[in-house]
Design a protein around this motif. Structure first.
Motif, PDB file in Angstrom:
ATOM      1  N   TYR A 260     -22.770   6.682  15.341  1.00 11.99           N
ATOM      2  CA  TYR A 260     -23.870   7.545  14.910  1.00 11.99           C
ATOM      3  C   TYR A 260     -23.917   8.847  15.691  1.00 11.99           C
ATOM      4  CZ  TYR A 260     -26.256   5.010  18.705  1.00 11.99           C
ATOM      5  OH  TYR A 260     -26.591   4.440  19.904  1.00 11.99           O
TER       6      TYR A 260
ATOM      7  N   ARG B 281     -21.172  10.546  16.332  1.00 12.65           N
ATOM      8  CA  ARG B 281     -20.261  11.352  15.512  1.00 12.65           C
ATOM      9  C   ARG B 281     -20.980  11.837  14.248  1.00 12.65           C
ATOM     10  NH1 ARG B 281     -15.308   7.952  13.603  1.00 12.65           N
ATOM     11  NH2 ARG B 281     -17.008   7.159  12.351  1.00 12.65           N
ATOM     12  N   SER B 282     -21.800  10.953  13.654  1.00 14.27           N
ATOM     13  CA  SER B 282     -22.557  11.360  12.461  1.00 14.27           C
ATOM     14  C   SER B 282     -23.476  12.527  12.779  1.00 14.27           C
ATOM     15  CB  SER B 282     -23.411  10.202  11.929  1.00 14.27           C
ATOM     16  OG  SER B 282     -22.627   9.080  11.664  1.00 14.27           O
TER      17      SER B 282
ATOM     18  N   ARG C 159     -23.137  14.797  15.112  1.00 17.65           N
ATOM     19  CA  ARG C 159     -22.344  16.024  15.261  1.00 17.65           C
ATOM     20  C   ARG C 159     -21.873  16.503  13.895  1.00 17.65           C
ATOM     21  NH1 ARG C 159     -19.477  13.670  20.337  1.00 17.65           N
ATOM     22  NH2 ARG C 159     -20.866  14.423  21.970  1.00 17.65           N
TER      23      ARG C 159
ATOM     24  N   LYS D 241     -23.397  16.475  11.192  1.00 21.78           N
ATOM     25  CA  LYS D 241     -24.393  17.231  10.428  1.00 21.78           C
ATOM     26  C   LYS D 241     -24.818  18.487  11.160  1.00 21.78           C
ATOM     27  CE  LYS D 241     -28.083  13.984  11.653  1.00 21.78           C
ATOM     28  NZ  LYS D 241     -29.236  13.224  11.211  1.00 21.78           N
ATOM     29  N   GLY D 242     -24.082  18.833  12.230  1.00 25.21           N
ATOM     30  CA  GLY D 242     -24.303  20.122  12.874  1.00 25.21           C
ATOM     31  C   GLY D 242     -25.371  20.127  13.942  1.00 25.21           C
ATOM     32  N   VAL D 243     -25.834  18.947  14.365  1.00 26.50           N
ATOM     33  CA  VAL D 243     -26.856  18.885  15.408  1.00 26.50           C
ATOM     34  C   VAL D 243     -26.308  19.498  16.699  1.00 26.50           C
ATOM     35  CG1 VAL D 243     -28.239  17.311  16.819  1.00 26.50           C
ATOM     36  CG2 VAL D 243     -27.897  16.840  14.383  1.00 26.50           C
ATOM     37  N   ALA D 244     -27.118  20.312  17.363  1.00 23.64           N
ATOM     38  CA  ALA D 244     -26.692  20.962  18.608  1.00 23.64           C
ATOM     39  C   ALA D 244     -26.403  19.915  19.682  1.00 23.64           C
ATOM     40  CB  ALA D 244     -27.772  21.921  19.096  1.00 23.64           C
ATOM     41  N   GLU D 245     -25.487  20.252  20.592  1.00 24.39           N
ATOM     42  CA  GLU D 245     -25.042  19.242  21.552  1.00 24.39           C
ATOM     43  C   GLU D 245     -26.182  18.696  22.406  1.00 24.39           C
ATOM     44  OE1 GLU D 245     -22.293  17.777  21.386  1.00 24.39           O
ATOM     45  OE2 GLU D 245     -22.336  16.602  23.231  1.00 24.39           O
TER      46      GLU D 245
ATOM     47  N   ALA E  93     -29.231  18.270  21.606  1.00 28.21           N
ATOM     48  CA  ALA E  93     -30.022  17.341  20.795  1.00 28.21           C
ATOM     49  C   ALA E  93     -29.237  16.055  20.544  1.00 28.21           C
ATOM     50  CB  ALA E  93     -30.411  17.995  19.469  1.00 28.21           C
ATOM     51  N   VAL E  94     -27.908  16.180  20.422  1.00 26.46           N
ATOM     52  CA  VAL E  94     -27.075  14.977  20.293  1.00 26.46           C
ATOM     53  C   VAL E  94     -27.259  14.114  21.541  1.00 26.46           C
ATOM     54  CG1 VAL E  94     -24.711  14.095  20.198  1.00 26.46           C
ATOM     55  CG2 VAL E  94     -25.354  16.066  18.805  1.00 26.46           C
TER      56      VAL E  94
ATOM     57  N   ARG F 128     -31.674  13.333  21.750  1.00 27.11           N
ATOM     58  CA  ARG F 128     -32.321  12.653  20.637  1.00 27.11           C
ATOM     59  C   ARG F 128     -31.504  11.440  20.175  1.00 27.11           C
ATOM     60  NH1 ARG F 128     -32.937  16.643  16.119  1.00 27.11           N
ATOM     61  NH2 ARG F 128     -33.647  18.080  17.715  1.00 27.11           N
ATOM     62  N   HIS F 129     -30.180  11.611  20.139  1.00 29.02           N
ATOM     63  CA  HIS F 129     -29.357  10.507  19.649  1.00 29.02           C
ATOM     64  C   HIS F 129     -28.781   9.684  20.798  1.00 29.02           C
ATOM     65  CE1 HIS F 129     -29.447  11.858  15.436  1.00 29.02           C
ATOM     66  NE2 HIS F 129     -29.564  13.057  15.975  1.00 29.02           N
TER      67      HIS F 129
ATOM     68  N   LYS G 173     -32.030   8.492  23.828  1.00 32.56           N
ATOM     69  CA  LYS G 173     -33.018   7.586  23.250  1.00 32.56           C
ATOM     70  C   LYS G 173     -32.422   6.187  23.044  1.00 32.56           C
ATOM     71  CE  LYS G 173     -36.830   7.160  20.169  1.00 32.56           C
ATOM     72  NZ  LYS G 173     -37.178   7.171  18.774  1.00 32.56           N
TER      73      LYS G 173
ATOM     74  N   ASP H 187     -21.239  24.147  14.292  1.00 34.87           N
ATOM     75  CA  ASP H 187     -22.523  23.493  14.036  1.00 34.87           C
ATOM     76  C   ASP H 187     -23.252  24.115  12.856  1.00 34.87           C
ATOM     77  OD1 ASP H 187     -22.329  21.511  15.870  1.00 34.87           O
ATOM     78  OD2 ASP H 187     -23.485  22.520  17.433  1.00 34.87           O
TER      79      ASP H 187
ATOM     80  N   ARG I  39     -21.116  22.638   9.744  1.00 33.01           N
ATOM     81  CA  ARG I  39     -21.160  21.189   9.563  1.00 33.01           C
ATOM     82  C   ARG I  39     -22.535  20.754   9.090  1.00 33.01           C
ATOM     83  NH1 ARG I  39     -17.856  19.667  14.873  1.00 33.01           N
ATOM     84  NH2 ARG I  39     -19.794  20.204  15.941  1.00 33.01           N
TER      85      ARG I  39
END
Ligand SMILES: Nc1ncnc2c1ncn2[C@@H]1O[C@H](COP(=O)(O)OP(=O)(O)O)[C@@H](O)[C@H]1O
Ligand SMILES: [Mg+2]
Lengths: 314, 344
Positions: A212, A214-215, A217, A219-223, A225-226, A229-230, A233, B102, B105
């Motif tokens: 998840y 990789r998922s 990233r 969708k373009g989530v900033a590092e 926040a990766v 948030r991902h 958490k 980013d 993507r």
């Protein structure tokens, strides 16, 4: 969530009872006639009789315990054998010192330890990771009393930035309070910060391998926040376990730190009580400490529930 | 239900329009004992709007590496793009910074993965995960992003989407999770969707539903679909063009109909003969004997030659170049004229 809270509180009732049994049982650890031992050197028979009576040692053990328990529930922890002062009052006077010191130390440990762990995991194998690992090893290995003394020498005696000891209540003067608690809090926070960093790093390394991430990233989530948030958490479970364990340990550490910095907290009260063979005071302090550890565990369970939707659903 | 004939014929202009995604001469390397070795080599393909390119090959042939390279998702320490070009509607992605990637993507290019069970964040509601993608790329309010989340979940066939947005991934079945992944990938209406074996981990009936859904999405949204699979059966079902990968290289590329009718590479023939329908017809398991060489080893000649029934001495001497076969096809075989057997 409320159900979870009630559930956990009810479940902790037997544990509380067990703790009170243990605390009260302290009296039976005293060899020989407790009353005679507690009365100190060369006591008169009247003194011994007075202690025996005030502690209720003349009554059957079960009755003694229940009497003590009922009083404790009502907030009455007896009188000091030494000064005759009300134990509950003595504890309340000193509770704030230890509580604020501990809270500050936990905050320092969290604010340093968790970001350091996240950073090390994100930069795995880099010089940042290695530097943090060295700092973690040092933080775990350095004994608290030594660190405390070094901080006093460098920042109080040489640089003169902080006072070398003593205490000002937070209600009196916030600035003075902060100056007085900074070095003790840092001393107290070093080991838990290191442990937090170490466990946060390893938990994060595990999570960052997950699909998840990789998922996210993809969708373009900033590092950042990766990572937060991902990553954090989902790594929070083991981190919170370590945090609650370290917070409980920190209570023990505060005994030494209060001693080094001459702070009038629960720790120094406990040491003084042991010194004076002041059993009611010691019982009171141990009971309060045990209850604090229990509350920490309760908060930990709630945090798990908050973080993990599967636990919450139960 | 799979309805092979349901594919909408693309307007003729698409045949001549510029590709949305163009990969050229892509080489991806991984470190083996501190030396970078190629696992994907000189791969070229392109996908147009509304078209599906199948990337097919055995496990380990470099399909995932190729798709991660296109997405810029290779992890820095364990793989790198050695050379080549990846252009998304003309924009070069090789060498692009994290910020630039980013922005693209999840917006212009999206990807869904093989493992629906683990590809969604377990501690985040499905809806939130879609909202995150939408708000990352569109300046909309939370409420608006939530409406979009419901809309796309509904679009991909998640029943009672309005309430299911509030579910966590563990409350979804595998098939529903893959639908949610598809919804998430389509939330910003991308030009390109990469699907890396999206049905491999699912039950057969669910596989067919997901294939149907992807075909429908491609046609309704005009997606350029890069569809990765190890199954020729799935290729037959959904692809317009096919690139066959073996040992990190594209060994044959052609229009799907041509490829099935007349394969130009012995490996393609082997894959076609291993299709389940043919197994049933011929009553035996015509698997290709042998195994591919280790991904990071470079044989002197053709990588397939040790397993090739048509091998001649020259095959083991030099690596074969790409030979043009007909209008749009290529084969990496020095005997492109072999009378190989197709599937139809
Ligand atoms: N870090 C690595 N080091 C060495 N080999 C790797 C590494 N990563 C992937 N590979 C190899 O690259 C090849 C291609 O893998 P992959 O793209 O996942 O294949 P596919 O998706 O076609 O099954 C595999 O043989 C795999 O073993
Ligand atoms: Mg793969």
């Amino acid at each position: 969530m409320a159900g979870l809270l009630v559930n956990r509180i009810l479940r902790s009732v037997p544990l509380v009872l067990l703790i009170t049994l243990g605390v009260y049982g302290l009296v039976f650890l005293i060899p020989g006639d407790p009353a005679a031992t507690l009365a100190g050197d060369n006591p008169t028979p009247e003194q011994i009789a007075h202690i025996r009576q005030s502690l209720g040692l003349d009554r059957p053990a079960v009755e003694q315990y229940l009497g003590w328990l009922l009083d404790a529930v009502r907030g009455q922890l007896g009188q000091s054998l030494y000064t005759g002062a009300d134990v509950t009052g003595m504890i309340l006077d000193r509770f704030g010192v230890t509580a604020w010191l501990s809270v500050l130390a936990v905050l320092v440990a969290v604010v340093i330890g968790i970001p350091a762990g996240v950073l090390a995991a994100a930069a795995r194998g880099s010089w940042i990771d290695r530097a943090i690992t060295v700092a973690v090893t040092a933080g775990i290995a350095i004994p608290g009393f030594w660190l405390g003394l070094m901080l006093i020498i460098v920042f109080a005696l040489q640089a003169g930035v902080f006072p070398a000891g003593g205490y000002t209540p937070i209600s009196e003067d916030f600035g003075e309070w902060l100056l007085h608690v900074t070095l003790p809090a840092v001393t107290l926070a070093a080991a838990p910060a290191a442990e937090l960093a170490r466990h946060t790093r390893s938990a994060m390394l595990g999570v960052l391998e997950q699909d998840y991430i990789r998922s996210a990233r993809a969708k373009g989530v900033a590092e950042w926040a990766v990572l937060i948030r991902h990553g954090l958490k989902n790594a929070a479970g083991p981190v919170i376990t370590v945090l609650s364990f370290q917070a409980a340990l920190l209570l023990g550490g505060s005994v030494i730190v209060e001693q080094i910095f001459g702070m009038p907290g629960l720790g120094s009260l406990a040491i003084q009580a042991v010194h004076d063979k002041d059993l009611p005071v010691l019982q009171g302090v141990v009971l309060v400490a045990a209850l604090i550890v229990m509350i920490i565990n309760l908060l930990t369970d709630l945090a798990y529930g908050f973080l993990n939707p599967k636990v919450r659903a139960v | 239900m799979i309805t092979n004939g349901s594919r909408v014929e693309q307007p003729a202009m698409n045949e001549t329009s510029a590709p949305v995604l163009a990969v050229e001469d892509l080489t991806v390397e991984v470190p083996v004992d501190r030396i970078w070795r190629p696992v994907v080599e000189q791969v070229s393909f392109s996908v147009r709007k509304g078209e599906t390119l199948g990337l097919v090959g055995e496990s380990g042939s470099g399909k995932t590496m190729t798709s991660l390279a296109v997405m810029g998702l290779l992890s820095r320490n364990s793989a790198r793009i050695a050379h080549g070009s990846i252009r998304l509607t003309g924009q070069e992605l090789v060498g692009a910074g994290r910020r630039q990637l980013d922005q693209l993507r999840g917006d212009r290019i999206a990807m869904i993965f093989q493992e629906p069970m683990t590809s969604l964040n377990p501690s985040m509601k499905i809806g939130e995960q879609i909202v995150e993608a939408v708000r990352r790329h569109r300046p909309v309010s939370r409420a608006e992003a939530r409406r979009r989340a419901v809309e796309v979940l509904d679009l991909v066939g998640v029943p009672s989407a309005a309430s299911r947005v509030n579910s966590y991934p563990h409350e979804f079945s595998g098939g529903m999770r893959q639908r949610a992944m598809i919804a998430m990938s389509l939330a910003c209406d991308p030009d390109v969707l990469i699907a890396d074996e999206p049905t491999t981990a699912l039950d057969v009936t669910i596989q067919a539903q997901i294939l149907d859904l992807l075909r429908q999405m491609r046609d309704e949204l005009g997606l350029a679909l890069l569809f990765i699979t190890h199954s020729m059966g799935v290729v037959a079902d959904i692809c317009d063009r096919v690139a066959v990968m073996y040992h990190g290289q594209v060994v044959e590329q052609a229009d799907a109909d041509d490829l099935f009718e007349r394969p130009r590479h012995p490996y393609t023939e082997g894959l076609l003969r291993a299709m389940p329908t043919l197994v049933v017809r011929e009553g035996r398991l015509p698997l290709i004997p042998g195994r591919p060489p280790q991904a990071t080893m470079r044989p002197t000649g053709c990588a397939f030659s040790p397993r090739c029934p048509y091998r001649i001495a020259a095959c083991t001497e030099v690596p074969p170049a790409l030979f043009s076969t007909g209008d749009t096809g290529v084969t990496r075989c020095i005997r492109p004229g072999l009378p190989l057997q197709g599937a139809t």
